[in-house]
Design a protein around this motif. Structure first.
Motif, PDB file in Angstrom:
ATOM      1  N   PRO A   1      57.044  16.365  -7.496  1.00 51.51           N
ATOM      2  CA  PRO A   1      56.522  15.058  -7.061  1.00 51.51           C
ATOM      3  C   PRO A   1      55.548  15.193  -5.895  1.00 51.51           C
ATOM      4  O   PRO A   1      55.655  16.111  -5.075  1.00 51.51           O
ATOM      5  N   ARG A   2      54.590  14.291  -5.837  1.00 49.59           N
ATOM      6  CA  ARG A   2      53.687  14.233  -4.687  1.00 49.59           C
ATOM      7  C   ARG A   2      54.345  13.536  -3.500  1.00 49.59           C
ATOM      8  O   ARG A   2      54.109  13.887  -2.353  1.00 49.59           O
ATOM      9  N   THR A   3      55.128  12.520  -3.800  1.00 48.17           N
ATOM     10  CA  THR A   3      55.784  11.732  -2.747  1.00 48.17           C
ATOM     11  C   THR A   3      57.274  11.709  -3.015  1.00 48.17           C
ATOM     12  O   THR A   3      57.709  11.318  -4.103  1.00 48.17           O
ATOM     13  N   HIS A   4      58.051  12.119  -2.048  1.00 50.23           N
ATOM     14  CA  HIS A   4      59.511  12.078  -2.182  1.00 50.23           C
ATOM     15  C   HIS A   4      59.970  10.621  -2.108  1.00 50.23           C
ATOM     16  O   HIS A   4      59.449   9.835  -1.306  1.00 50.23           O
ATOM     17  N   PRO A   5      60.944  10.230  -2.943  1.00 51.87           N
ATOM     18  CA  PRO A   5      61.389   8.824  -2.898  1.00 51.87           C
ATOM     19  C   PRO A   5      61.937   8.410  -1.544  1.00 51.87           C
ATOM     20  O   PRO A   5      61.922   7.219  -1.214  1.00 51.87           O
TER      21      PRO A   5
ATOM     22  N   TRP B   1      61.144  13.563  -9.056  1.00 53.84           N
ATOM     23  CA  TRP B   1      62.117  14.154  -8.122  1.00 53.84           C
ATOM     24  C   TRP B   1      63.477  14.297  -8.813  1.00 53.84           C
ATOM     25  O   TRP B   1      64.128  15.346  -8.707  1.00 53.84           O
ATOM     26  N   LEU B   2      63.897  13.268  -9.513  1.00 47.01           N
ATOM     27  CA  LEU B   2      65.179  13.332 -10.213  1.00 47.01           C
ATOM     28  C   LEU B   2      65.153  14.401 -11.300  1.00 47.01           C
ATOM     29  O   LEU B   2      66.150  15.087 -11.540  1.00 47.01           O
ATOM     30  N   LEU B   3      64.020  14.567 -11.939  1.00 45.82           N
ATOM     31  CA  LEU B   3      63.891  15.594 -12.966  1.00 45.82           C
ATOM     32  C   LEU B   3      64.001  16.988 -12.356  1.00 45.82           C
ATOM     33  O   LEU B   3      64.679  17.870 -12.895  1.00 45.82           O
ATOM     34  N   VAL B   4      63.338  17.209 -11.216  1.00 45.60           N
ATOM     35  CA  VAL B   4      63.406  18.510 -10.543  1.00 45.60           C
ATOM     36  C   VAL B   4      64.836  18.816 -10.112  1.00 45.60           C
ATOM     37  O   VAL B   4      65.332  19.939 -10.287  1.00 45.60           O
TER      38      VAL B   4
END
Length: 830
Positions: free
Chosen positions: A502-506, A581-584
């Motif tokens: 992701p470019r931006t963390h949630p 992010w969840l996928l990673v």
């Protein structure tokens, strides 16, 4: 032993994993420090200031020291004898680390030591340290005798000799004069240039440079110059792209790796016989989180397309030869500390603001992904510098990654898409599954997919033979190798690992709403509870809870666009990045903890168990359709647009079918719902001619999954709307390319319908009426062509199936079956 037993009930209750730092709360403190038997994960004693540890009286030499904080700690730092040894972000907070709660053992050298332990909350500039807990202790080995009083201190020993130099690294691959080592990594700041020499024995005119470039995500990112001539920017106008590259939107479209050629004469590239200096330059673009690209193939072709490079010119780099740039233990330990705690900046935003996360937050928590996919030392160093760290910092992080205990996948490379399907993939160890079958498994067209399902259907001259399409080839029997999605090659290049990140963390976008949500908290619990390669009933329940939390996060946050700050474009990017992010983190949990081969345990009771699988629907929930991403906006995927939207949607939908293809349930089970895949396949039909074969595969897979269930099972396993007979109807002449022409369309349709009729003939009308929602002997047509009722869909489909070439005998069987299920409808009139 489970981590809960390691940290104790009181300490466990005090830990808030992934929680929010409360500026008014007391900083975390160290409650106690204990010495552990790392072999048995069993505490041996509490470690207090002034203690003496007799190695001869311990049950093992494999030890660990575990710190137990109180007060919502986010991590613990260990310093031993003045050297920063380790930073732990998840319990158990162990001096030598752990793998999924299983303590890693280390040795304590004889002598006096000082251990300093500090608990902290937050990360980066938000980190808040608690008081440092200091313990001095002595390690001895009495060989079983009673411990005598300590002797008087001996005179100071002479200074130790300097340590021997580290052994030299293995030699790099031999590259002869004029040879070329690939890949060429053009990585670094804007304007980075790499120069290579190519020897060409002779030229005859009409030469072309052939390149395959990974990371060519926008026009003008790469430029090339030959023998000091003019720089040529690689764009859609200057490069001749592959057919797939053009179909998917060209440079800036769906593909992350492009094959292309450059006409040397037309572009003024002054190639010559003999030595040629070839230079490649990286041209950055504001706001792009890129550090460059890689040339993974390079050739010079004559006018007939033959290579002009002498045999042996190309040499492939071998990651197994790579070593840590700074291999000493202190630098490796500092590299881990930087990985987990270093303050980094976001250089894509004005002012280079400090980020609220660290490296460990957006990657696998210990950097497993960089080791597994064989990211080079240079790429790690340049990425560290991109985020504001120094060259030394980057080298230390690279050294930490190189020395991780995880194995690198032989086929894992930054350009090889994770889980890319291909023949032979199931024969490899499950630990290599995530590396996929490689870019070379990506076919040129769906004809190769067609030929694998129906051998002989594609003749040597490339023409099609519909007579080779038989119902038996797609018969819905378990173990049918032609219906194994992991082994079936497709022309669609899935996304590489760079795109997963992701470019931006949630946390940066949502703050406390993400940090305190169960989807984040349960991730921390999984890190604490699970051990590699095993699944207890408690583990299964926790993984199921994570999946449910993902659904709740999706419904309450991701789909509510007003909940996200920023412009419309920033909102779409942040929502998509949260899914990434969840996928990673799902990849991290499944790969690091060896869960991908645990399907028989996790899916126990399902009628058909796949040999390898994920346990959740995170890929399914990353699709653009599922996230309701706007089609008219750049949501962070290359240049955006309709084609990229459809391509992205298909990639994540299809990946969900690869990661968890049903286990005997075809719908209403997370993550995969095969009838949804049908629409996603149609969405890429104009980009990939012949995609109808994948539709046939999709429908046949539904029948395969449902062949072991009955409507009266009440399990949701059998549904008529998953067996989409009507999907073969209504194909206009302009849409025949999806099926590779009318004859192949008719052949595929007849093969499928025969299998469909064999399946439904297993059931009596009474079973269907009793077991399938919406079925009733009193049901009549609604009269609306857009109705979702199966009776309407079949009513509309029958004349279309007849026009498209459905065999009359099969058509009669289909009409008779419909009349038995819905007797109040005049089917004979169709």
């Amino acid at each position: 032993m489970r981590t809960s037993a390691l940290i104790g009930a009181t300490a466990a209750a005090a830990i808030v994993l992934g929680g929010v730092t409360d500026a008014h709360a007391a900083p975390p403190r160290i409650r106690r420090i204990r010495l552990f038997d790392a072999d048995a994960d069993r505490p041996l004693r509490r470690l207090r200031d002034g203690d003496r540890i007799d190695l001869a009286k311990l049950p093992t030499a494999s030890l660990s020291i575990v710190a137990e904080p109180r007060g919502g700690a986010h991590g613990v730092r260990f310093t031993l004898d003045g050297v920063a040894v380790r930073t732990e972000r998840f319990a158990p907070y162990a001096l030598f680390g752990d793998r999924g709660g299983d303590l890693r053992g280390g040795t304590l050298s004889p002598g006096k030591h000082v251990l300093q332990v500090t608990a902290f909350t937050g990360a980066g500039t938000r980190r808040q340290d608690g008081p440092t807990h200091r313990v001095s202790f002595e390690v001895i080995s009495s060989s079983g005798a009673a411990t005598p009083p300590p002797p008087p201190p001996p005179p100071p020993p002479p200074p130790p000799p300097p340590p021997p130099p580290p052994p030299p690294p293995p030699p790099p691959p031999a590259v002869a004069a004029g040879g070329l080592l690939l890949p060429i990594e053009v990585l670094g700041p804007d304007g980075t240039v790499e120069t290579r020499q190519l020897d060409l024995p002779s030229l005859a005119g009409g030469e072309r440079l052939a390149l395959r470039i990974h990371g060519l995500l926008y026009e003008g990112k790469a430029a090339i110059r030959v023998n000091g001539g003019a720089w040529i920017s690689i764009t859609n106008a200057t490069a001749d792209l592959s057919r797939k590259g053009v179909a998917t939107g060209g440079i800036g479209g769906g593909l992350t790796t492009h094959r292309l050629t450059l006409d040397a004469a037309a572009l003024g590239l002054p190639l010559r016989a003999g030595g040629n200096d070839v230079q490649l330059r990286f041209d950055s673009r504001p706001g792009e989180p890129s550090i460059g690209y890689r040339v993974i193939d390079l050739d010079v072709l004559d006018a007939a397309g033959r290579s002009l490079l002498p045999p042996g010119t190309i040499v492939r780099d071998d990651p197994s030869r790579w070593t840590a740039p700074r291999p000493n233990a202190a630098d490796v330990a500092l590299g881990e500390q930087l990985w987990r705690t270093a303050t980094i900046v976001n250089p894509t935003k004005p002012g280079r603001p400090v980020m609220a996360v660290t490296c460990t937050d957006c990657h696998a928590q210990d950097g497993l992904d960089l080791k597994y996919f064989n990211y080079s030392n240079r790429s790690i160093v340049e990425r560290a510098k991109f985020h504001g760290l120094s060259q030394l910092d980057g080298e230390r992080i690279a050294s930490y990654i190189r020395t991780l205990p995880h194995d690198a996948a032989p086929n894992g490379r930054p350009w090889n898409p994770p889980y890319q399907p291909g023949p032979g993939l199931d024969a490899r160890p499950v630990s290599e599954w995530a590396a996929g079958a490689g870019l070379d498994a990506v076919t040129e067209s769906f004809d190769e997919t067609l030929a694998r399902i129906f051998p002989g259907s594609v003749r040597a001259d490339g023409s099609l033979d519909p007579r080779a399409v038989t119902p038996a080839a797609i018969a819905p029997v378990a173990g049918n190798p032609r219906l194994n999605p992991r082994e079936l090659p497709i022309p669609v290049q899935l996304f590489d690992w760079n795109h997963w990140l992701p470019r931006t963390h949630p946390k940066e976008a949502l703050g406390a709403r993400f940090e305190t949500h169960d989807v984040n908290l349960i991730y921390g619990q999984l890190r604490n509870q699970l051990r590699p390669g095993t699944l207890s009933p408690d583990d299964v329940r926790l993984l199921q809870r994570w999946g449910q939390a993902r659904i709740d996060f999706h419904q309450r946050h991701q789909k509510v666009k007003a909940a996200w700050p920023g412009t419309a474009e920033e909102v779409e990017r942040a929502r998509y990045d949260a899914a990434l992010w969840l996928l990673v983190k799902s990849f991290e949990v499944h790969r690091e903890l060896d869960l991908e081969g645990q399907a028989p345990t996790f899916f126990a009771g399902r009628p058909m168990i796949e040999p390898r699988s994920w346990t959740n629907d995170f890929a399914f929930k990353t699709s653009t359709h599922n996230l309701a991403i706007r089609r008219d906006i750049d949501f962070g995927i290359h240049e955006g647009g309709e084609r990229v939207w459809s391509y992205t949607d298909f990639v994540w939908y299809y990946l969900s079918a690869l990661l968890q293809p049903g286990h005997g349930h075809s719908s209403s089970n997370r993550p995969v719902d095969w009838k949804y895949l049908n629409n996603s396949i149609r969405g890429i039909g104009d980009q990939f001619p012949g995609a109808g074969i994948l539709l046939t595969f999709d429908h046949a897979r539904c029948l395969q999954l449902q062949s072991r269930s009955r409507p009266t099972d009440r399990s949701g396993a059998w549904k008529l709307d998953d067996n989409m007979v009507w999907a073969f109807a209504g194909a206009s002449p302009g849409g025949q390319d999806r099926w590779r022409g009318p004859a192949m369309h008719a052949a595929l349709m007849n093969a499928y319908v025969e299998n469909f009729l064999d399946q439904v003939d297993r059931f009596t009308p009474a079973e269907l009426h009793a077991g399938v929602e919406g079925f009733s002997p009193d049901q009549v047509r609604t009269g609306s062509s857009h109705a979702r009722a199966e009776v309407d869909r079949l009513w509309d489909a029958i004349p279309e199936l007849r026009r498209n070439g459905l065999d009359p005998a099969r058509l009669d069987r289909l009409v008779a079956w419909c009349a038995s299920v819905w007797p109040r409808v005049d089917w004979r009139s169709r």
